[in-house]
Write a protein that holds these residues in place. Structure first.
Motif, short mmCIF file in Angstrom:
data_model
loop_
_atom_site.label_atom_id
_atom_site.label_comp_id
_atom_site.label_asym_id
_atom_site.label_seq_id
_atom_site.Cartn_x
_atom_site.Cartn_y
_atom_site.Cartn_z
N VAL A 71 0.81 -1.27 0.09
CA VAL A 71 0.18 -0.03 0.18
C VAL A 71 0.93 1.20 0.12
O VAL A 71 2.08 1.29 0.50
CB VAL A 71 -0.82 0.04 1.37
CG1 VAL A 71 -0.12 0.17 2.48
CG2 VAL A 71 -2.08 1.14 0.95
N THR A 75 -2.27 6.48 2.70
CA THR A 75 -3.43 5.75 2.49
C THR A 75 -4.42 5.58 3.86
O THR A 75 -3.91 4.97 4.54
CB THR A 75 -3.22 4.49 1.74
OG1 THR A 75 -2.40 4.63 0.50
CG2 THR A 75 -4.81 3.81 1.41
N VAL A 77 -6.72 3.52 5.74
CA VAL A 77 -7.54 2.22 5.67
C VAL A 77 -8.32 1.78 7.02
O VAL A 77 -8.25 2.48 7.84
CB VAL A 77 -6.17 1.15 5.84
CG1 VAL A 77 -5.26 1.36 4.47
CG2 VAL A 77 -5.21 1.14 7.04
N ASP A 81 -8.47 -4.24 6.12
CA ASP A 81 -7.74 -3.99 4.55
C ASP A 81 -6.62 -4.64 4.35
O ASP A 81 -5.88 -4.59 5.23
CB ASP A 81 -7.93 -2.33 4.25
CG ASP A 81 -9.33 -1.78 4.08
OD1 ASP A 81 -10.26 -2.49 4.26
OD2 ASP A 81 -9.44 -0.61 4.21
N LEU A 83 -3.02 -4.71 3.17
CA LEU A 83 -1.81 -3.76 3.12
C LEU A 83 -0.81 -4.33 2.38
O LEU A 83 -0.10 -3.47 1.66
CB LEU A 83 -1.47 -3.32 4.55
CG LEU A 83 -1.97 -2.90 5.48
CD1 LEU A 83 -1.53 -2.82 7.00
CD2 LEU A 83 -2.75 -1.84 5.30
N GLU A 167 -3.16 -7.86 6.54
CA GLU A 167 -4.16 -6.81 6.71
C GLU A 167 -4.16 -6.00 7.97
O GLU A 167 -3.48 -6.22 8.78
CB GLU A 167 -5.47 -7.60 7.16
CG GLU A 167 -5.83 -8.55 6.04
CD GLU A 167 -7.08 -9.73 6.28
OE1 GLU A 167 -7.39 -9.58 7.53
OE2 GLU A 167 -7.77 -10.18 5.41
N ALA A 168 -4.73 -4.86 7.63
CA ALA A 168 -4.68 -3.85 8.75
C ALA A 168 -5.30 -4.21 10.02
O ALA A 168 -6.27 -4.75 10.14
CB ALA A 168 -5.59 -2.62 7.97
N ASP A 171 -8.42 0.63 12.21
CA ASP A 171 -8.58 1.75 11.10
C ASP A 171 -7.34 2.88 11.41
O ASP A 171 -6.92 3.25 12.90
CB ASP A 171 -9.86 2.55 11.55
CG ASP A 171 -11.21 1.63 11.23
OD1 ASP A 171 -10.88 0.53 10.62
OD2 ASP A 171 -12.24 2.02 11.84
#
Length: 354
Positions: A71, A75, A77, A81, A83, A167-168, A171
């Motif tokens: 990513v 950004t 995220v 999401d 990455l 993944e994230a 947030d």
């Protein structure tokens, strides 16, 4: 003709009333007011603190391999999401190989199980030696353990495949990217830095002498050049630094503060230094600060403004201790006071703050 016009003008001048000759009245200036109140205020010291994110992490590679996508910095995220993705072809081959190993181990286990059952039957009729039965039983148990190991290895490969797509965890925003696509990385290599921008807190080092005035859950006033709010003490770390003789304080900022503050920003924190005492206080917006001194615009019962000198003391939140010719219940202007003159008529706008 000219003489007649002059006489008409002169007669009109003498016909004016004294009220008409008076200066026109200045219109009442709109203001908002608050009452002076008698309250308990604790003297405070303003110390510098730093805004931090509650979650500020370094994202590492989940497995050894080559990056296929990562990513971009900046950004925004959401939790879950993607990455980072990595080349999973070597792991997919290892997965297929391990599945074949498991299939082979299962076939061998079934054979040994049938052989063991046959020897048990023969042993019951004294047609098989005891050592043959023990040997076959050991082979069966070893094959069963080998199958379990093979299945665990497959789970490890599946886990690596899952972690090949990172993944994230919450947030936030990507603040830094340390590698690019096509790079071969190891599992512990740092790929990204990610920060939670929605949950901020203030870290502050406070002199030990104020420790007794601090307690968990207590609100403190936080201010910057453009923002004023209350933060709740989340944790007190009473281990003092022997050189600076300070302890660390961490405070949770309200959610709306993310619109005005950012991680790394310096803020001022009002720390209580004495026990609360009774004093007169005015709303902070009522104060007009000048080189010659501070004053407020007192509004009397006839809605006339009077300039009243005050001595400003300690503050707590929106209220500031003052000394001057004021009493509890007096009204002072908190909006529009700067443009008022002594003796000017005002019109009160909105409800008065108590």
């Amino acid at each position: 003709m000219m003489r007649l016009s002059f006489l008409l003008i002169l007669s009109g001048f003498w016909a004016l009333t004294p009220q008409a000759l008076a200066e026109p009245q200045t219109p009442a200036s709109p203001v908002k007011v608050a009452q002076v109140k008698q309250t308990d205020l604790a003297p405070t010291a303003r110390l510098l603190g730093t805004v931090y994110s509650r979650n500020n992490v370094m994202v590492t590679a989940g497995v050894d391999g080559q990056l296929t996508w990562i990513v971009e910095p900046g950004t925004l995220v959401s939790k879950g999401d993607t990455l980072v993705t990595m080349d999973t072809f070597p792991l997919e081959l290892a997965q297929l190989e391990q599945q074949a190993q498991i299939k082979r181990a299962e076939i061998n286990l079934r054979y040994l199980k049938r052989e063991l059952e046959r020897l048990v039957t023969l042993q019951a009729h004294n047609n098989a030696a005891e050592y043959q039965l023990d040997e076959n039983r050991s082979k069966y148990e070893l094959a069963n353990a080998d199958l379990e190991i093979a299945r665990l290895k497959l789970k490890q490969i599946n886990d690596q495949l899952d972690r090949a797509q990172i993944e994230a965890p919450f947030d936030g925003v990507i603040t830094e990217r340390l590698v690019r696509e096509g790079t071969d990385v190891n599992r512990s290599d740092t790929l990204l830095r990610m920060m939670d921008t929605e949950h901020l807190e203030v870290h502050l080092h406070v002199p030990v002498k104020y420790l007794s005035k601090i307690s968990r859950g207590k609100p403190l006033t936080i201010s910057s050049e453009h923002y004023l709010t209350q933060a709740t003490i989340r944790s007190v770390i009473p281990a003092a630094d022997p050189r600076s003789q300070t302890f660390e304080l961490r405070m949770t900022l309200p959610e709306e503060s993310v619109q005005y503050l950012t991680a790394g920003e310096l803020v001022k924190v009002a720390i209580p230094v004495q026990q609360p005492r009774q004093t007169l206080a005015v709303h902070r917006d009522a104060l007009i600060l000048r080189r010659q001194g501070s004053y407020v615009m007192k509004i009397d019962e006839d809605n006339v403004a009077h300039k009243t000198q005050v001595v400003v003391g300690d503050g707590q939140g929106d209220w500031v201790a003052i000394e001057g010719e004021l009493a509890a219940g007096d009204r002072v202007a908190i909006r529009g006071a700067e443009r008022l003159r002594e003796g000017q008529k005002v019109s009160i706008q909105g409800a008065s703050a108590g």
